[in-house]
Design an enzyme around this catalytic site. Structure first.
Site, PDB file in Angstrom:
ATOM      1  N   HIS A 192       0.205   5.845   0.807  1.00  0.00           N
ATOM      2  CA  HIS A 192      -0.703   6.844   1.363  1.00  0.00           C
ATOM      3  C   HIS A 192      -0.508   8.189   0.659  1.00  0.00           C
ATOM      4  CE1 HIS A 192      -1.443   3.842   4.358  1.00  0.00           C
ATOM      5  NE2 HIS A 192      -0.195   3.880   4.787  1.00  0.00           N
ATOM      6  N   ARG A 237      -4.177   0.791  -2.166  1.00  0.00           N
ATOM      7  CA  ARG A 237      -3.558  -0.537  -2.174  1.00  0.00           C
ATOM      8  C   ARG A 237      -2.926  -0.845  -3.518  1.00  0.00           C
ATOM      9  NH1 ARG A 237      -7.909  -0.609   1.141  1.00  0.00           N
ATOM     10  NH2 ARG A 237      -7.464  -1.313   3.270  1.00  0.00           N
ATOM     11  N   GLN A 264       0.817  -1.204   0.000  1.00  0.00           N
ATOM     12  CA  GLN A 264       0.000   0.000   0.000  1.00  0.00           C
ATOM     13  C   GLN A 264       0.850   1.253   0.000  1.00  0.00           C
ATOM     14  OE1 GLN A 264      -1.367   0.657   4.484  1.00  0.00           O
ATOM     15  NE2 GLN A 264      -1.675  -1.484   3.850  1.00  0.00           N
ATOM     16  N   HIS A 292       4.741   0.246   0.501  1.00  0.00           N
ATOM     17  CA  HIS A 292       5.329  -0.530   1.588  1.00  0.00           C
ATOM     18  C   HIS A 292       4.405  -1.663   2.000  1.00  0.00           C
ATOM     19  CE1 HIS A 292       2.802   2.551   3.499  1.00  0.00           C
ATOM     20  NE2 HIS A 292       2.600   1.672   4.471  1.00  0.00           N
ATOM     21  N   GLU A 342       3.471   7.665   8.306  1.00  0.00           N
ATOM     22  CA  GLU A 342       3.545   6.772   9.456  1.00  0.00           C
ATOM     23  C   GLU A 342       4.991   6.363   9.718  1.00  0.00           C
ATOM     24  OE1 GLU A 342       0.804   3.861   7.873  1.00  0.00           O
ATOM     25  OE2 GLU A 342       2.439   2.495   7.371  1.00  0.00           O
TER      26      GLU A 342
END
Length: 405
Positions: A97, A280, A95, A261, A132
């Site tokens: 972001h 995804r 996935q 990642h 993240e």
């Protein structure tokens, strides 16, 4: 300051031992336990002392006291981060972001089109980015970011899969971000019948390479594992292009916007912006929106972003984003005094080994034992932290705005 009780999420890729042991529950757990959530996520807000109030309730009732006046304005009365303890026995989906700009535009576009926020094809259920980081608690394995193309060409040639020769030479002729984009796009859009031919051929090459203890044996074994778990998934091909990472306990991996990642195995403390926006790439039965994914992905190759951390003594801080900062607090039990936590605003402290003592400038003190957490609102001011009766390891989350907000 109050005791905070998180919620355990039971995804199929989780562990039956790590979180159960952390929380003092029976081992093995009845179901795989993947994540312990600590924060104010709308789907699973943590509960405060007594269990009647959630962290969402506390933010709603006193946004200025919990967040601070400057942070209240910046974060629109929301807690900007979500803290997790993550335990993976199996690989997560591949996935990426979006950036802040992409998230805002995508959310507005899907809202205008009337796509339900819970729809399987929804890419942007909220208007926020989702950077993240993960700080390893055990040896932790991941795929992260696009590998340098020249190294990927060496890998492909070492696997010696004739069906991939044409693709290998295309990347060799254009070993840059554009070449990666072209090859990734080719693989992710292949007809299923072509994927069903290429992936088994790739896995045969991986078997031969691993048996011969070749240079890329670790990568070959990873691909074999992915191919077994996700047969016929184009994400197995995409994984060929990504860096294979092994973190030692205490090392911290950052995933910026656009970085593809997948977490493969291990336990760690994860801290992210409080968002659900995920594009995804594969290794999942869930929706893959290829055109939107290609807009979001950053194809610039390079090494994964390992954060060095800042600070001296027992507290090391990682602050890669305005949305969050993580303090790793490691005590050997011989410290003579408590350490300054060094992060302000709304904070969450969770202990994973031993017991720590959290003290606020208002004279409050709370012991936080293994598997438990504390909520420290902005109005409690600066915080110190120390070990109680021996070694301890705790993590504290805050936003990344710094002092004086």
């Amino acid at each position: 300051m109050e005791v905070l009780r998180g919620s355990v999420r039971t995804y199929t890729w989780g562990s039956r031992t790590h979180l159960a042991e952390l929380l003092g529950d029976p081992v093995p757990s009845p179901h795989p336990q993947a994540e312990l959530w600590l924060g104010a996520h709308r789907d699973e807000p943590s509960r405060l002392t007594g269990g009647d109030r959630t962290l969402v309730d506390a933010l709603r009732d006193d946004p200025t006291g919990t967040l601070g006046p400057g942070r209240r304005q910046r974060w629109s009365d929301r807690l900007p981060y979500l803290l997790k303890v993550l335990a993976a026995e199996e690989p997560l989906s591949l996935q990426a972001h979006p950036s802040a700009e992409q998230a805002a535009a995508g959310y507005a576009r899907e809202e205008a089109a009337g796509v339900p926020r819970t729809a399987a094809e929804r890419n942007y259920p909220d208007p926020l980015p989702k950077p993240e980081l993960l700080c390893a608690l055990t040896e932790f394995h991941a795929l992260a970011g696009f590998r340098e193309p020249a190294e990927t060409v060496r890998l492909l040639r070492a696997l010696d899969v004739r069906a991939l020769d044409h693709h290998t030479e295309l990347l060799a002729a254009q070993p840059d971000a554009d070449g990666l984009r072209a090859l990734f796009t080719t693989w992710i859009t292949l007809p299923q019948r072509a994927v069903d031919e290429l992936v088994p051929a790739l896995l045969d090459g991986c078997v031969a390479h691993a048996r011969g203890h070749g240079e890329f044996t670790t990568e070959a074994r990873t691909l074999l594992d992915l191919g077994e778990r996700y047969p016929g998934d184009a994400g197995v091909l995409a994984a060929l292009l990504l860096n294979r990472v092994a973190l030692a306990p205490g090392e911290c991996l950052y995933q910026p916007a656009g970085s593809p990642h997948s977490y493969l195995a291990g336990a760690g403390v994860e801290l992210m912006a409080n968002s659900d926006n995920v594009l995804r790439c594969g290794l999942t039965p869930k929706h893959v929106d290829v055109p939107e994914l290609l807009r979001v992905l950053d194809f610039a190759p390079g090494a994964p972003t390992l954060l060095p951390g800042e600070g001296t003594g027992p507290v090391t801080r990682f602050t890669p984003s305005e949305y969050f900062s993580l303090a790793r607090c490691s005590f050997d039990g011989t410290e003579e005094k408590d350490a300054d936590l060094g992060i302000e605003g709304p904070r969450i402290v969770v202990t994973v080994e031993g017991t720590v003592r959290v003290s606020t400038s208002r004279g409050q003190t709370q012991e936080v034992g293994r598997g438990t957490a504390a909520w420290v609102p902005a109005c409690d001011g600066p915080v110190t932290i120390g070990a109680v009766d021996g070694p301890a390891l705790a993590f504290a989350a805050a936003d990344g705005l710094g002092d004086g907000q």
